[in-house]
Design an enzyme around this catalytic site. Structure first.
Site, PDB file in Angstrom:
ATOM      1  N   LYS A 116      84.018 125.967 -89.074  1.00 15.43           N
ATOM      2  CA  LYS A 116      82.985 125.532 -88.127  1.00 15.43           C
ATOM      3  C   LYS A 116      83.177 124.041 -87.852  1.00 15.43           C
ATOM      4  CE  LYS A 116      77.912 125.665 -87.749  1.00 15.43           C
ATOM      5  NZ  LYS A 116      76.670 125.952 -88.495  1.00 15.43           N
ATOM      6  N   HIS A 118      81.013 122.079 -86.141  1.00 12.17           N
ATOM      7  CA  HIS A 118      79.762 121.365 -85.889  1.00 12.17           C
ATOM      8  C   HIS A 118      78.806 121.628 -87.056  1.00 12.17           C
ATOM      9  CE1 HIS A 118      79.180 125.445 -84.312  1.00 12.17           C
ATOM     10  NE2 HIS A 118      77.894 125.292 -84.584  1.00 12.17           N
TER      11      HIS A 118
END
Length: 236
Positions: A116, A118
């Protein structure tokens, strides 16, 4: 006064009952099926175990009970549980809940397949990996998924200590397309030095089928599964 030998016999009988109950539950749930199924190794297996078919709350909750009971009975030590993506994620979560209900509250974590970029980022979700980590998965065919989890846990600075699986197929692993004399479970135990806790083994499935007695279909399943084990099985 209960002697050590008597206690060992009692524990063995309890584990056998748990394994038989689990096999019956898997068959009744349609998770353990009989017929002709091609394995990852290219073998034609007379049975197939698909943990993805524990697909409702009641089945998943009962499965978690079997895992937790088998783990607590095994004496395996662990500080937290880890579920490898994807099947291991709901297993780790529900087993952690059941362990807490039984008095052993431990953290749990899992990984994403894709990092991921973010928020908190990375591939790990849940509690920080630390101490002795128990990996929870459904089955172990080639040990590839286990090695990936082990590397991830070590990279995080924790110790991959044990693996819990639902069913030990007790059959030869393959390397470079060739059968070898050990199973994936044996490889993890002997070469990686980790404990493996299985709710049930192929031997338990054979015992269940043998107990079918006069049921012709059960007898036929037993004969085919036994022939498969004689060809591809390993000795513990």
């Amino acid at each position: 006064m209960v002697t050590d030998s008597a206690q060992t016999v009692e524990q063995g009988a309890s584990q056998t009952r748990l394994a038989q109950d689990f096999v019956r539950f898997a068959v009744d749930s349609g998770v353990l099926r009989f017929g002709e199924f091609k394995t990852k190794a290219g073998r034609m297996s007379p049975y197939f175990f698909n943990a993805g078919l524990f697909d409702d709350g009641a089945k998943l909750g009962r499965l978690a009970q079997f895992y937790a009971q088998a783990l607590l009975a095994s004496g395996v030590e662990f500080d937290m549980v880890f579920g490898p993506a994807y099947k291991g994620i709901p297993l780790a979560a529900t087993v952690a809940v059941e362990l807490a209900r039984l008095g052993k509250n431990v953290p749990f974590a899992y990984n994403r397949k894709e990092a991921k970029d973010h928020g908190e980022g990375g591939t790990l979700v849940g509690a920080p990996l630390q101490g002795k980590v128990l990996i929870i998965d459904d089955v172990m065919s080639a040990g590839t998924a286990a090695r990936e989890s082990i590397a991830l846990i070590r990279d995080a600075g924790a110790t991959p200590h044990a693996i819990a699986i639902a069913l030990d197929r007790q059959e030869k692993a393959t390397e470079n397309g060739q059968d070898v004399d050990h199973s994936a479970v044996q490889y993890v135990r002997r070469e990686l030095g980790m404990q493996v806790c299985a709710i049930a083994k192929l031997a338990d499935l054979l015992q269940y089928l043998s107990a079918g007695g006069g049921d012709t279909q059960m007898r036929e399943h037993h004969e085919r599964v036994l022939a498969y084990r004689q060809r591809y099985g390993v000795n513990d």
